[in-house]
Write a protein that holds these residues in place. Structure first.
Motif, PDB file in Angstrom:
ATOM      1  N   ALA A   1      42.891 -17.784  44.891  1.00 21.81           N
ATOM      2  CA  ALA A   1      43.225 -17.167  43.470  1.00 21.81           C
ATOM      3  C   ALA A   1      44.392 -16.001  43.432  1.00 21.81           C
ATOM      4  CB  ALA A   1      41.946 -16.488  42.947  1.00 21.81           C
ATOM      5  N   VAL A   2      45.428 -16.225  42.985  1.00 21.19           N
ATOM      6  CA  VAL A   2      46.330 -15.344  43.254  1.00 21.19           C
ATOM      7  C   VAL A   2      47.379 -14.946  41.895  1.00 21.19           C
ATOM      8  CG1 VAL A   2      46.827 -16.122  45.370  1.00 21.19           C
ATOM      9  CG2 VAL A   2      47.618 -17.579  43.327  1.00 21.19           C
ATOM     10  N   ASP A   3      47.848 -13.863  41.822  1.00 20.01           N
ATOM     11  CA  ASP A   3      48.569 -13.223  40.739  1.00 20.01           C
ATOM     12  C   ASP A   3      49.794 -14.221  40.554  1.00 20.01           C
ATOM     13  OD1 ASP A   3      49.334 -10.772  38.899  1.00 20.01           O
ATOM     14  OD2 ASP A   3      51.020 -11.014  40.029  1.00 20.01           O
ATOM     15  N   PRO A   4      50.083 -14.410  39.294  1.00 18.35           N
ATOM     16  CA  PRO A   4      51.172 -15.433  38.884  1.00 18.35           C
ATOM     17  C   PRO A   4      52.550 -14.788  39.398  1.00 18.35           C
ATOM     18  CG  PRO A   4      49.736 -15.460  37.135  1.00 18.35           C
ATOM     19  CD  PRO A   4      49.155 -14.265  37.892  1.00 18.35           C
ATOM     20  N   GLU A   5      53.053 -13.485  39.171  1.00 19.23           N
ATOM     21  CA  GLU A   5      53.906 -13.150  39.354  1.00 19.23           C
ATOM     22  C   GLU A   5      54.110 -12.847  40.802  1.00 19.23           C
ATOM     23  OE1 GLU A   5      57.570 -11.376  39.360  1.00 19.23           O
ATOM     24  OE2 GLU A   5      56.555 -12.354  37.772  1.00 19.23           O
ATOM     25  N   ALA A   6      53.105 -12.733  41.881  1.00 21.83           N
ATOM     26  CA  ALA A   6      53.016 -12.741  43.150  1.00 21.83           C
ATOM     27  C   ALA A   6      53.475 -14.179  43.852  1.00 21.83           C
ATOM     28  CB  ALA A   6      51.870 -12.219  43.877  1.00 21.83           C
ATOM     29  N   VAL A   7      52.927 -14.863  43.217  1.00 20.31           N
ATOM     30  CA  VAL A   7      53.538 -16.505  43.541  1.00 20.31           C
ATOM     31  C   VAL A   7      54.914 -16.650  43.140  1.00 20.31           C
ATOM     32  CG1 VAL A   7      53.021 -19.095  43.256  1.00 20.31           C
ATOM     33  CG2 VAL A   7      51.005 -17.402  43.005  1.00 20.31           C
ATOM     34  N   ARG A   8      55.397 -16.216  42.094  1.00 21.41           N
ATOM     35  CA  ARG A   8      56.697 -16.561  41.555  1.00 21.41           C
ATOM     36  C   ARG A   8      57.458 -15.848  42.601  1.00 21.41           C
ATOM     37  NH1 ARG A   8      61.051 -14.602  39.921  1.00 21.41           N
ATOM     38  NH2 ARG A   8      60.135 -12.502  40.099  1.00 21.41           N
ATOM     39  N   SER A   9      57.320 -14.557  42.686  1.00 17.35           N
ATOM     40  CA  SER A   9      58.209 -13.697  43.862  1.00 17.35           C
ATOM     41  C   SER A   9      58.186 -14.289  45.268  1.00 17.35           C
ATOM     42  CB  SER A   9      57.648 -12.135  43.708  1.00 17.35           C
ATOM     43  OG  SER A   9      58.662 -11.502  44.568  1.00 17.35           O
ATOM     44  N   GLU A  10      57.014 -14.681  45.673  1.00 26.79           N
ATOM     45  CA  GLU A  10      57.146 -14.940  47.011  1.00 26.79           C
ATOM     46  C   GLU A  10      57.871 -16.492  47.339  1.00 26.79           C
ATOM     47  OE1 GLU A  10      53.826 -15.928  50.615  1.00 26.79           O
ATOM     48  OE2 GLU A  10      53.228 -14.640  48.882  1.00 26.79           O
ATOM     49  N   LEU A  11      57.779 -17.367  46.078  1.00 30.26           N
ATOM     50  CA  LEU A  11      58.302 -18.659  46.445  1.00 30.26           C
ATOM     51  C   LEU A  11      59.893 -18.472  45.702  1.00 30.26           C
ATOM     52  CD1 LEU A  11      55.540 -20.779  44.896  1.00 30.26           C
ATOM     53  CD2 LEU A  11      56.317 -20.423  47.200  1.00 30.26           C
ATOM     54  N   GLY A  12      60.281 -17.550  45.067  1.00 31.71           N
ATOM     55  CA  GLY A  12      61.621 -17.380  44.788  1.00 31.71           C
ATOM     56  C   GLY A  12      62.045 -18.123  43.690  1.00 31.71           C
ATOM     57  N   ILE A  13      61.164 -18.364  42.835  1.00 29.71           N
ATOM     58  CA  ILE A  13      61.521 -19.276  41.458  1.00 29.71           C
ATOM     59  C   ILE A  13      61.959 -18.652  40.489  1.00 29.71           C
ATOM     60  CG2 ILE A  13      60.491 -21.120  40.118  1.00 29.71           C
ATOM     61  CD1 ILE A  13      58.631 -21.782  42.209  1.00 29.71           C
ATOM     62  N   GLU A  14      62.965 -18.741  39.699  1.00 23.06           N
ATOM     63  CA  GLU A  14      63.267 -18.172  38.291  1.00 23.06           C
ATOM     64  C   GLU A  14      62.060 -17.977  37.291  1.00 23.06           C
ATOM     65  OE1 GLU A  14      64.514 -18.108  34.356  1.00 23.06           O
ATOM     66  OE2 GLU A  14      64.144 -20.171  35.476  1.00 23.06           O
ATOM     67  N   SER A  15      62.150 -16.910  36.660  1.00 22.48           N
ATOM     68  CA  SER A  15      60.961 -16.692  35.906  1.00 22.48           C
ATOM     69  C   SER A  15      60.839 -17.649  34.677  1.00 22.48           C
ATOM     70  CB  SER A  15      61.381 -15.518  35.152  1.00 22.48           C
ATOM     71  OG  SER A  15      61.106 -14.375  35.955  1.00 22.48           O
ATOM     72  N   GLY A  16      61.864 -18.178  34.068  1.00 24.17           N
ATOM     73  CA  GLY A  16      61.802 -19.366  32.992  1.00 24.17           C
ATOM     74  C   GLY A  16      61.306 -20.517  33.669  1.00 24.17           C
ATOM     75  N   GLY A  17      61.666 -20.976  34.818  1.00 25.75           N
ATOM     76  CA  GLY A  17      61.393 -22.201  35.499  1.00 25.75           C
ATOM     77  C   GLY A  17      60.121 -22.019  35.973  1.00 25.75           C
ATOM     78  N   PHE A  18      59.723 -20.889  36.641  1.00 24.13           N
ATOM     79  CA  PHE A  18      58.337 -20.892  37.065  1.00 24.13           C
ATOM     80  C   PHE A  18      57.130 -20.916  35.857  1.00 24.13           C
ATOM     81  CE2 PHE A  18      54.435 -18.203  37.699  1.00 24.13           C
ATOM     82  CZ  PHE A  18      54.143 -18.647  38.842  1.00 24.13           C
ATOM     83  N   ARG A  19      57.485 -20.539  34.789  1.00 19.28           N
ATOM     84  CA  ARG A  19      56.389 -20.289  33.440  1.00 19.28           C
ATOM     85  C   ARG A  19      56.596 -21.880  33.161  1.00 19.28           C
ATOM     86  NH1 ARG A  19      59.259 -15.786  31.933  1.00 19.28           N
ATOM     87  NH2 ARG A  19      60.533 -16.850  30.503  1.00 19.28           N
ATOM     88  N   HIS A  20      57.559 -22.563  33.047  1.00 21.61           N
ATOM     89  CA  HIS A  20      57.491 -24.113  32.774  1.00 21.61           C
ATOM     90  C   HIS A  20      56.599 -24.854  33.710  1.00 21.61           C
ATOM     91  CE1 HIS A  20      58.800 -28.033  31.386  1.00 21.61           C
ATOM     92  NE2 HIS A  20      59.187 -28.221  32.663  1.00 21.61           N
ATOM     93  N   HIS A  21      56.941 -24.793  34.736  1.00 17.72           N
ATOM     94  CA  HIS A  21      56.025 -25.451  35.749  1.00 17.72           C
ATOM     95  C   HIS A  21      54.759 -25.203  35.970  1.00 17.72           C
ATOM     96  CE1 HIS A  21      59.614 -27.289  37.583  1.00 17.72           C
ATOM     97  NE2 HIS A  21      60.151 -26.033  38.125  1.00 17.72           N
ATOM     98  N   VAL A  22      54.167 -23.815  35.476  1.00 11.54           N
ATOM     99  CA  VAL A  22      52.689 -23.390  35.448  1.00 11.54           C
ATOM    100  C   VAL A  22      52.187 -24.121  34.298  1.00 11.54           C
ATOM    101  CG1 VAL A  22      51.237 -21.597  35.115  1.00 11.54           C
ATOM    102  CG2 VAL A  22      52.885 -21.320  36.692  1.00 11.54           C
TER     103      VAL A  22
END
Length: 243
Positions: free
Chosen positions: A26-47
């Protein structure tokens, strides 16, 4: 999401997000995005797509793997009320504590190894290309007093089998909790396409052997002197049930 469903994602970043969440529980979404280095818009779309496809869900501000394992059930046994439900990541400490307390009786070696594994990985439920792991818990006043655990390797030759452990804290035995946990675990296994469930216990654990035999499990094999407990060699009894 059924655990036997093939893991296909359609995009490399989507796969990376799922694997990160699955590995951490169970992880914080922003922590996942930051660690994986994925752009915010693309991350939201994939999630959003992972949620749409039933692979991830967001609860209490965290992302976690979606596992559809049914609802919470309430039971009463004379003076005791207890609930049985699918485990959540937040149950990890309670499950590890319950397993370790049962393991202190020196009669459940396999359960002790399960506690070591989940405590080390810090992820309770798993579903990836190598394995699936599911827990149900029994609770009294929201505290974990028992568990049933199923582990299945995602290997073609073993894909029809799952290994099970089940246990209840000493002070809560005799109320049918173990039987309800066992039934819930086997129901889940059958629903997810498993044909055979097995577990191994020391021959000195006569109570566990009698419990399983009372629920139609059979002894498939005995490995002589497999365990050494308190300086004494003890056989391993390998038991199974067909679903």
């Amino acid at each position: 999401m059924p655990l036997r469903e093939p893991l296909e994602f359609g995009h490399a970043d989507r796969k990376r997000i799922y694997e990160h969440v699955e590995r951490h529980g169970a992880v914080d979404p922003e922590a996942v995005r930051s660690e994986l280095g994925i752009e915010s818009g693309g991350f939201r779309h994939h999630v959003a797509i992972l949620k749409r496809d039933g692979r991830l869900e967001e609860k209490d501000g965290t992302l976690r793997v979606t596992i559809d394992a049914g609802a919470e059930e309430e039971y009463r046994s004379e003076d005791l009320e207890f609930h049985i439900r699918p485990a959540r990541q937040e149950d990890l400490a309670g499950i590890v504590g319950a397993i370790r307390q049962v393991a202190e009786e020196r009669t459940y070696i396999e359960a002790e190894s399960v506690a070591d594994e989940i405590d080390h990985q810090e992820a309770l439920l798993r579903h990836n290309e190598l394995e699936s792991r599911m827990f149900f818990v029994a609770t009294v006043d929201r505290e974990v007093v028992g568990w049933v655990h199923l582990h299945a390797p995602e290997l073609e030759k073993l894909s029809h089998t799952a290994e099970l452990t089940v246990g209840v804290l000493d002070g809560y035995r005799g109320h049918g909790i173990g039987s309800h946990l066992l039934a819930r675990g086997l129901e889940w296994a059958a629903t997810n396409g498993y044909e055979k469930v097995y577990q191994s216990v020391p021959s000195s654990n006569e109570e566990a052997i009698a419990f399983l035999e009372g629920h139609d499990w059979e002894t498939e094999a005995i490995r002589e002197d497999h365990y050494k407990l308190d300086g004494r060699y003890v056989d391993e009894v390998m038991m199974a049930v067909e679903l």
